[in-house]
Design a protein around this motif. Structure first.
Motif, mmCIF file in Angstrom:
data_model
loop_
_atom_site.group_PDB
_atom_site.id
_atom_site.type_symbol
_atom_site.label_atom_id
_atom_site.label_comp_id
_atom_site.label_asym_id
_atom_site.label_seq_id
_atom_site.Cartn_x
_atom_site.Cartn_y
_atom_site.Cartn_z
ATOM 1 N N ARG A 121 29.580 22.872 -17.615
ATOM 2 C CA ARG A 121 29.742 23.786 -16.637
ATOM 3 C C ARG A 121 28.531 24.330 -16.366
ATOM 4 O O ARG A 121 28.516 25.708 -16.071
ATOM 5 C CB ARG A 121 31.064 24.671 -16.598
ATOM 6 N N GLY A 122 27.593 23.752 -16.206
ATOM 7 C CA GLY A 122 26.290 24.327 -15.914
ATOM 8 C C GLY A 122 26.081 24.817 -14.150
ATOM 9 O O GLY A 122 27.091 24.608 -13.532
ATOM 10 N N THR A 123 24.725 24.899 -13.884
ATOM 11 C CA THR A 123 24.511 24.954 -12.376
ATOM 12 C C THR A 123 24.717 23.671 -11.642
ATOM 13 O O THR A 123 24.250 22.447 -12.340
ATOM 14 C CB THR A 123 23.185 25.449 -12.310
ATOM 15 N N LEU A 124 25.404 23.935 -10.678
ATOM 16 C CA LEU A 124 26.091 22.376 -10.063
ATOM 17 C C LEU A 124 24.625 21.967 -9.085
ATOM 18 O O LEU A 124 24.080 23.051 -8.489
ATOM 19 C CB LEU A 124 27.184 22.655 -9.086
ATOM 20 N N VAL A 125 24.392 20.693 -8.990
ATOM 21 C CA VAL A 125 23.413 20.342 -8.174
ATOM 22 C C VAL A 125 23.856 20.134 -6.464
ATOM 23 O O VAL A 125 24.858 19.639 -6.345
ATOM 24 C CB VAL A 125 22.827 18.975 -8.321
ATOM 25 N N LYS A 126 23.381 21.224 -5.749
ATOM 26 C CA LYS A 126 23.869 21.267 -4.297
ATOM 27 C C LYS A 126 22.990 20.774 -3.396
ATOM 28 O O LYS A 126 22.357 21.195 -2.630
ATOM 29 C CB LYS A 126 24.245 22.669 -4.129
ATOM 30 N N ASN A 223 26.022 16.451 -12.745
ATOM 31 C CA ASN A 223 26.461 17.793 -12.154
ATOM 32 C C ASN A 223 26.356 17.910 -10.702
ATOM 33 O O ASN A 223 26.043 19.166 -10.381
ATOM 34 C CB ASN A 223 25.713 18.771 -12.931
ATOM 35 N N ALA A 225 27.605 18.776 -7.291
ATOM 36 C CA ALA A 225 28.496 19.222 -6.337
ATOM 37 C C ALA A 225 29.515 18.496 -5.526
ATOM 38 O O ALA A 225 28.711 17.585 -5.129
ATOM 39 C CB ALA A 225 28.171 20.601 -5.798
#
Length: 238
Positions: A121-126, A223, A225
């Motif tokens: 649950r790292g930083t989501l790729v948006k 990852n 989003a």
């Protein structure tokens, strides 16, 4: 002359009478008998008062600087033992390797994620992702999808020129094939992440083959989003 003879006889008689009397009454006392000779008492040795006396122990003058109970060592002396006080929570019984375990676990987690074997649950790729531009004479492409991370319910939608080809694919460990027919000229293929899985962002691996089974490209997103997509631009030639 008669007087002399008489005197001799008288003296002789007296002597014999005396010997007879003492001979019958006298008993000599025997000397006592001893079983062993009496021990001789040794004469004590008298030492020369001028000679050195080796029996008297030597007296060592105490040195107060060697007695730590009298004069404690200063902590400022060279070579003094360092203080054992520490703010560390480690004990003498702790495993020395424990301090390295968190870093090892972190490195292992990163390696597994890089290898596609674990999600986080790292930083989501948006943002949208481009998987490249290609030219082909193939009539169609076969696109294969799978979840390269843990199977946690990731879902993908497939579009071609904004037309829905598959509205929902639940990614599994094995590849799921989708055939996309190509039109002459410009084709834009979109693969949209519909959600994020239970363990983190959407993790999909994508492999694209032409109608002859040749690999065109393969890639993956990590990852991603929900609502974002990866795209391929294909130009179909006559």
């Amino acid at each position: 002359m008669k007087h002399i003879l008489f005197f001799i006889l008288f003296f002789t008689a007296v002597t014999v009478s005396a010997q007879t009397e003492f001979g019958t009454k006298y008993r000599p006392i025997a000397a006592p008998k001893f079983s062993a000779k009496p021990k001789k008492t040794p004469v004590p040795e008298v030492k020369d008062p001028q000679a050195p006396n080796m029996d008297i122990p030597s007296i060592k003058t105490p040195n107060v600087f060697d007695n730590t109970s009298i004069t404690p060592k200063s902590q400022l002396q060279v070579g003094a033992e360092k203080s054992k006080f520490t703010m560390s929570t480690e004990t003498d019984f702790a495993n020395p390797g424990d301090r390295y375990i968190p870093k090892m676990e972190k490195d292992l987690d990163k390696a597994l994620k890089d290898a596609g074997l674990r999600e986080g649950r790292g930083t989501l790729v948006k943002r949208n992702i481009s998987l490249g531009d290609f030219r082909t004479k193939s009539k169609y492409f076969i696109v294969k999808f799978r979840d390269f991370g843990a199977i946690d319910g990731d879902m993908v939608k497939v579009l071609s020129n904004d037309q829905v080809i598959r509205d929902q694919i639940i990614l599994q460990a094995n590849f799921i094939d989708v055939q996309i027919n190509l039109v002459n000229g410009f084709n834009k293929l979109d693969f949209e992440a519909l959600n994020i899985g239970a363990l983190g962002g959407n993790t999909a691996e994508i492999r694209v083959y032409d109608d002859k089974g040749q690999l065109v490209t393969n890639d993956y997103w990590d990852n991603l989003a929900a609502g974002f997509k990866a795209s391929i631009v294909v130009t179909k030639e006559e």
